[in-house]
Enzyme design. Structure first.
Site, short mmCIF file in Angstrom:
data_model
loop_
_atom_site.label_atom_id
_atom_site.label_comp_id
_atom_site.label_asym_id
_atom_site.label_seq_id
_atom_site.Cartn_x
_atom_site.Cartn_y
_atom_site.Cartn_z
N LYS A 180 -26.87 -55.86 -41.48
CA LYS A 180 -26.72 -57.08 -42.30
C LYS A 180 -28.06 -57.48 -42.90
CE LYS A 180 -26.99 -61.42 -41.39
NZ LYS A 180 -26.95 -62.73 -40.75
N ASP A 199 -21.66 -61.01 -43.16
CA ASP A 199 -22.03 -62.12 -42.27
C ASP A 199 -20.72 -62.79 -41.83
OD1 ASP A 199 -21.14 -63.57 -44.43
OD2 ASP A 199 -22.73 -65.06 -44.29
#
Ligand code: SF4
Length: 282
Positions: A180, A199
């Site tokens: 991420k 996310d």
């Protein structure tokens, strides 16, 4: 006391003399237009009676539907980008590490202080993690985050001459950096679409929109990379993150205001003009 005026006494009947009957409330009449957040019971019921199963042959990731989702997100959130304030790849990397389990607004309050104190990766690399902890305490998980940031600074200094690398492989070797964070840095700073940022918002909304049935971020990312054209990977994540903050919030999404409403079958919609699908849930 004025003569002849006797103080009022409670009535023997138990009811105060002259007391008015409480006003009866007018009966609520159903609104003619849907109230924001209202649930159109009939339609949700209809969906439930059909078992909440998508009709035979329904494919939520057909290119036409995905294109329509992307088009509507583009129209609703034109030009949105990362909400973390930063002026370099290093600042973005640190901000992204700090943003785990923390709001971007909070991170944006903390980073000006630490970047004024420690302007370069070399300054961070000289710190002991305990020295950084007080400054980032308010972002939560501050011990782990301090270790990651100081460790990241050391790797950036020792292996990359003080420059944040621009490949997924090298970024993943930096302490505190998983896919991420690497995707945020690659997409936002280097403009490289190597993957899709997953996310909490992208996770939730991709499932509501049936773009994935997985629950594990790396698998969700793989699913999104299959159905979304690569040139949209960066924008899609930014737009969905904004959508997740503005309308498609975790509890009580604001479906009545959502531009995706009539192509979204999420099971936890608060308003629906289409059937909901029981598996389309966060
Ligand atoms: S219709 Fe509701 S659940 Fe679906 S994307 Fe919009 S806000 Fe989210």
């Amino acid at each position: 006391m004025v003569r002849g005026v006797v103080p009022r006494q409670p009535a023997k009947t138990g009811r105060h003399e002259g007391a008015r009957k409480p006003l009866s409330r007018p009966k609520a009449t159903p609104p003619s237009t849907p109230k924001k957040g209202a649930r159109p019971v009939a339609k949700v019921k209809a969906a439930k009676t059909s078992g909440g199963k998508p009709p035979a042959g329904y494919d939520p990731v057909v290119p036409e539907r995905v294109r329509e989702i992307l088009k509507r997100l583009d129209e609703r959130y034109p030009g949105v980008t990362c909400a973390l304030n930063h002026e370099s790849a290093w600042e973005l990397l640190v901000s992204t590490i700090l943003s785990a389990q923390c709001t971007d607004a909070r991170v944006n309050m903390v980073t000006p202080v630490i970047f004024a104190k420690y302007p370069t990766p070399a300054d961070f690399a000289r710190l002991k993690p305990e020295q950084l902890e007080p400054d980032i305490r308010s972002t939560g998980f501050f011990r782990n985050k301090s270790r990651s940031i100081v460790g990241a600074a050391k790797v950036v200094m020792e292996r990359h001459g003080g420059q944040v690398p621009d490949t997924m492989e090298e970024l993943l070797e930096i302490p505190g950096v998983a896919r991420k964070t690497a995707n945020v840095v690659l997409g936002t700073w280097f403009k490289k679409a190597v993957g899709v940022v997953v996310d909490t918002h992208v996770h939730r909304i991709s499932r509501r929109l049936e773009l994935t049935r997985n629950d594990d971020p790396p698998k969700i990312e793989q699913d999104l990379m299959k159905v979304i054209p690569q040139e949209k990977w960066i924008d899609f994540a930014h737009q969905v993150i904004h959508h997740g903050r503005a309308l498609c919030v975790a509890r009580m999404p604001r479906c009545a205001d959502c531009p995706l409403e009539n192509i979204c079958h999420a099971a936890d919609k608060t308003w629906s003009t289409v059937e909901v699908h029981k598996n389309a849930r966060p």
